[in-house]
Design a protein around this motif. Structure first.
Motif, PDB file in Angstrom:
ATOM      1  N   ARG A  39       0.976  -1.241   0.066  1.00  0.00           N
ATOM      2  CA  ARG A  39       0.026   0.084  -0.122  1.00  0.00           C
ATOM      3  C   ARG A  39       0.920   1.403  -0.046  1.00  0.00           C
ATOM      4  N   PHE A  40       1.977   1.245   0.754  1.00  0.00           N
ATOM      5  CA  PHE A  40       2.662   2.410   0.694  1.00  0.00           C
ATOM      6  C   PHE A  40       3.461   2.548  -0.809  1.00  0.00           C
ATOM      7  N   THR A  41       3.741   1.494  -1.251  1.00  0.00           N
ATOM      8  CA  THR A  41       4.255   1.663  -2.887  1.00  0.00           C
ATOM      9  C   THR A  41       3.433   2.156  -3.608  1.00  0.00           C
ATOM     10  N   ALA A  42       1.963   1.936  -3.349  1.00  0.00           N
ATOM     11  CA  ALA A  42       1.008   2.459  -4.381  1.00  0.00           C
ATOM     12  C   ALA A  42       0.614   3.879  -4.007  1.00  0.00           C
ATOM     13  N   VAL A  43       0.815   4.476  -2.771  1.00  0.00           N
ATOM     14  CA  VAL A  43       0.664   5.794  -2.492  1.00  0.00           C
ATOM     15  C   VAL A  43       1.751   6.530  -3.054  1.00  0.00           C
ATOM     16  N   MET A  44       3.051   5.807  -2.881  1.00  0.00           N
ATOM     17  CA  MET A  44       4.290   6.694  -3.283  1.00  0.00           C
ATOM     18  C   MET A  44       4.133   6.880  -4.882  1.00  0.00           C
ATOM     19  N   ALA A  45       3.437   5.817  -5.748  1.00  0.00           N
ATOM     20  CA  ALA A  45       3.479   6.085  -7.083  1.00  0.00           C
ATOM     21  C   ALA A  45       2.583   7.400  -7.265  1.00  0.00           C
ATOM     22  N   VAL A  46       1.865   7.989  -6.389  1.00  0.00           N
ATOM     23  CA  VAL A  46       1.089   9.113  -6.586  1.00  0.00           C
ATOM     24  C   VAL A  46       1.954  10.482  -6.098  1.00  0.00           C
ATOM     25  N   PHE A  47       2.247   9.973  -4.810  1.00  0.00           N
ATOM     26  CA  PHE A  47       2.884  10.926  -3.833  1.00  0.00           C
ATOM     27  C   PHE A  47       4.202  11.504  -4.544  1.00  0.00           C
ATOM     28  N   ILE A  48       4.966  10.692  -5.103  1.00  0.00           N
ATOM     29  CA  ILE A  48       6.447  11.148  -5.421  1.00  0.00           C
ATOM     30  C   ILE A  48       6.250  11.913  -6.601  1.00  0.00           C
ATOM     31  N   PRO A  49       5.582  11.710  -7.882  1.00  0.00           N
ATOM     32  CA  PRO A  49       5.382  12.667  -8.831  1.00  0.00           C
ATOM     33  C   PRO A  49       4.794  13.952  -8.385  1.00  0.00           C
ATOM     34  N   ALA A  50       3.764  13.793  -7.516  1.00  0.00           N
ATOM     35  CA  ALA A  50       3.045  15.010  -7.194  1.00  0.00           C
ATOM     36  C   ALA A  50       4.339  15.951  -6.332  1.00  0.00           C
ATOM     37  N   VAL A  51       4.937  15.485  -5.457  1.00  0.00           N
ATOM     38  CA  VAL A  51       6.048  16.247  -4.756  1.00  0.00           C
ATOM     39  C   VAL A  51       7.189  16.642  -5.906  1.00  0.00           C
ATOM     40  N   THR A  52       7.288  15.924  -6.915  1.00  0.00           N
ATOM     41  CA  THR A  52       8.316  16.348  -7.635  1.00  0.00           C
ATOM     42  C   THR A  52       7.683  17.738  -8.677  1.00  0.00           C
ATOM     43  N   VAL A  53       6.678  17.468  -9.078  1.00  0.00           N
ATOM     44  CA  VAL A  53       5.975  18.594  -9.815  1.00  0.00           C
ATOM     45  C   VAL A  53       5.939  19.955  -9.069  1.00  0.00           C
ATOM     46  N   VAL A  54       5.797  19.807  -7.831  1.00  0.00           N
ATOM     47  CA  VAL A  54       5.550  21.041  -6.815  1.00  0.00           C
ATOM     48  C   VAL A  54       7.071  21.418  -6.784  1.00  0.00           C
ATOM     49  N   THR A  55       8.116  20.765  -6.517  1.00  0.00           N
ATOM     50  CA  THR A  55       9.255  21.189  -6.387  1.00  0.00           C
ATOM     51  C   THR A  55       9.544  21.659  -7.753  1.00  0.00           C
ATOM     52  N   GLY A  56       9.450  21.082  -8.767  1.00  0.00           N
ATOM     53  CA  GLY A  56       9.970  21.439 -10.030  1.00  0.00           C
ATOM     54  C   GLY A  56       9.221  23.034 -10.154  1.00  0.00           C
ATOM     55  N   ALA A  57       7.922  23.195 -10.006  1.00  0.00           N
ATOM     56  CA  ALA A  57       7.393  24.747 -10.010  1.00  0.00           C
ATOM     57  C   ALA A  57       8.112  25.582  -9.290  1.00  0.00           C
ATOM     58  N   GLN A  58       8.859  25.422  -7.901  1.00  0.00           N
ATOM     59  CA  GLN A  58       9.306  26.412  -7.398  1.00  0.00           C
ATOM     60  C   GLN A  58      10.621  26.633  -7.730  1.00  0.00           C
ATOM     61  N   ARG A  59      11.388  25.681  -8.495  1.00  0.00           N
ATOM     62  CA  ARG A  59      12.817  25.735  -8.847  1.00  0.00           C
ATOM     63  C   ARG A  59      12.502  27.001  -9.800  1.00  0.00           C
ATOM     64  N   GLY A  60      11.691  26.989 -10.731  1.00  0.00           N
ATOM     65  CA  GLY A  60      11.190  28.113 -11.546  1.00  0.00           C
ATOM     66  C   GLY A  60      11.160  29.618 -10.932  1.00  0.00           C
ATOM     67  N   VAL A  61      11.003  29.541  -9.768  1.00  0.00           N
ATOM     68  CA  VAL A  61      11.193  31.074  -9.361  1.00  0.00           C
ATOM     69  C   VAL A  61      12.427  31.491  -8.724  1.00  0.00           C
TER      70      VAL A  61
END
Length: 425
Positions: A39-61
């Motif tokens: 179950r942890f693997t399943a939720v990480m499959a969504v959580f990790i891309p979400a966090v990566t996109v968020v941090t990516g957006a902030q690198r742009g500032v």
């Protein structure tokens, strides 16, 4: 180049610390309960891309913050706009995490695996929002060339997360991991903002955002959102590649996972170097000044990865042994290492040049390059894997990254001739 290395090293070490924390989470859950780990693997499959996109957006500032470092009033105004952008993107990422159960059922996950506890989803959604807030503080630290603040906050947060996992999982199970991750993220966010506020003389401006400055938020989003989209494209296509590999059998899938893990650990160095390049490009006042940090960054990335590659070549048996004890899988990974080295080297060069484009506030150029090269890779992944197996698929990935080097370098050469635009607040 030495100054660039000094700026990049703390960022890389912070990434390594975070990776260690994630490994501990998986290891503790694996010993606790197999279903919890699934179950942890399943939720990480969504959580990790979400966090990566968020941090990516902030690198742009970072470019806008870097251009305002000598003007406290402008820096505060840029920080407020950055925080609003972080909260907006973080809210979208949190919504994706809250929908993990639906995503699991959509892709055909077993019901037992898809039934992730709702409490865990809420805790991780809150972690996504706090990650967005933390990423803004980290962006300010990088813009001020004080990446050591990021390292200290990251190591402390990792220690809190590891301690929380060890203490809470035996008592609360999978939900205990969520509490530990939330505590770690909150610690990171508080520490990085507090230290940045003190070092930059921002005071309460580090957390007080006031009313949303819509025009400034939109201007920042024009860099941050294309960068986040670029990261999302890369993750999505690598997911397609992984699915293509699974058609080759269990050993091939396991070998691909190990090879990708090694590649990601090495590639993180290029990401750290690229982030250190951004403020230097953004603050440069002429073409030579804008190009020099990128050239130095590419040289530093290549030197670093050649050293790492030499170590892996000499110590490949024990290093691969950390990831697998299966002789067939270890042999497949070892045979794949020369191609992996080419993939990582090309990826590192395109990444550093891509961060140079971010410094020019031209992240949309990177998005176009990724959409073209990785779009073709996504279409060809299955037929290439079926025709040539795992090695052919990694060769295709090397070709895609090589083309990205050419495209990113061409864009940067042309666009660096003109000064990057500024946001006047």
């Amino acid at each position: 180049m030495l100054n660039l290395a000094r700026s990049a090293a703390p960022i890389y070490l912070a990434v390594v610390a975070t990776t260690i924390g994630a490994t501990v989470d998986a290891a503790v859950l694996g010993h606790y309960d197999t279903t919890a780990l699934a179950r942890f693997t399943a939720v990480m499959a969504v959580f990790i891309p979400a966090v990566t996109v968020v941090t990516g957006a902030q690198r742009g500032v970072v470019p806008s913050l870097a251009q305002a470092v000598d003007d406290p009033q402008r820096l505060r105004a840029n920080l407020r706009a950055s925080m609003w952008l972080a909260l907006a993107v973080g809210a979208l990422g949190a919504a994706a995490v809250l929908g993990t159960r639906g995503v699991g059922r959509l892709v055909g996950a077993a019901e037992e695996v898809a039934q992730v506890p709702v409490t865990l989803l809420v805790l991780l959604a809150a972690s996504v929002v706090l990650t967005a807030v933390q990423a803004t503080g980290s962006a300010v630290a990088i813009a001020l060339d004080r990446a050591g603040l990021v390292f200290r906050a990251g190591v402390t947060a990792t220690a809190v997360g590891v301690a929380g996992t060890l203490l809470l999982v035996p008592a609360l199970g999978l939900v205990g991991t969520g509490w530990a991750m939330l505590a770690s993220t909150a610690t990171y966010a508080v520490l990085v903002h507090a230290t940045v506020a003190r070092s930059a003389g921002l005071g309460a401006a580090a957390v007080r955002i006031g009313r949303p400055p819509v025009a400034a938020i939109v201007a920042l989003a024009r860099v941050g959102i294309p960068l986040a989209a670029t990261v999302l494209v890369k993750f999505a296509v690598l997911g397609v590649v992984a699915l293509a590999v699974t058609r080759q059998g269990v050993d091939a899938a396991a070998a691909h996972t190990v090879a990708l893990s090694l590649a990601n650990l090495a590639f993180a160095a290029a990401v750290a170097i690229g982030q250190a390049v951004i403020p230097r490009v953004a603050r440069a006042e002429d073409r030579a000044g804008r190009r020099a940090p990128v050239v130095d960054g590419v040289k530093l990335a290549l030197v670093t990865l050649v050293v790492v590659g030499a170590l892996v070549a000499v110590l490949h048996a024990p290093i691969v042994g950390v990831f697998t004890s299966d002789p067939a899988v270890a042999r497949a990974v070892t045979n794949l290492l020369p191609i992996v080295a080419v993939v990582v080297l090309a990826d590192a060069v395109q990444a550093v040049v891509g961060f140079g484009l971010v410094g020019l506030r031209r992240a949309s150029a990177s998005l176009l390059g990724f959409a073209a090269c990785y779009g073709v890779l996504a279409v060809l992944a299955v037929p290439v894997a079926d025709a040539g197996g795992l090695e052919a698929l990694w060769i295709a990935l090397a070709v895609a990254n090589g083309l990205l080097v050419v495209i990113q370098s061409t864009f940067f050469t042309r666009l660096s001739s003109n000064a990057p635009p500024r946001i006047i607040l």
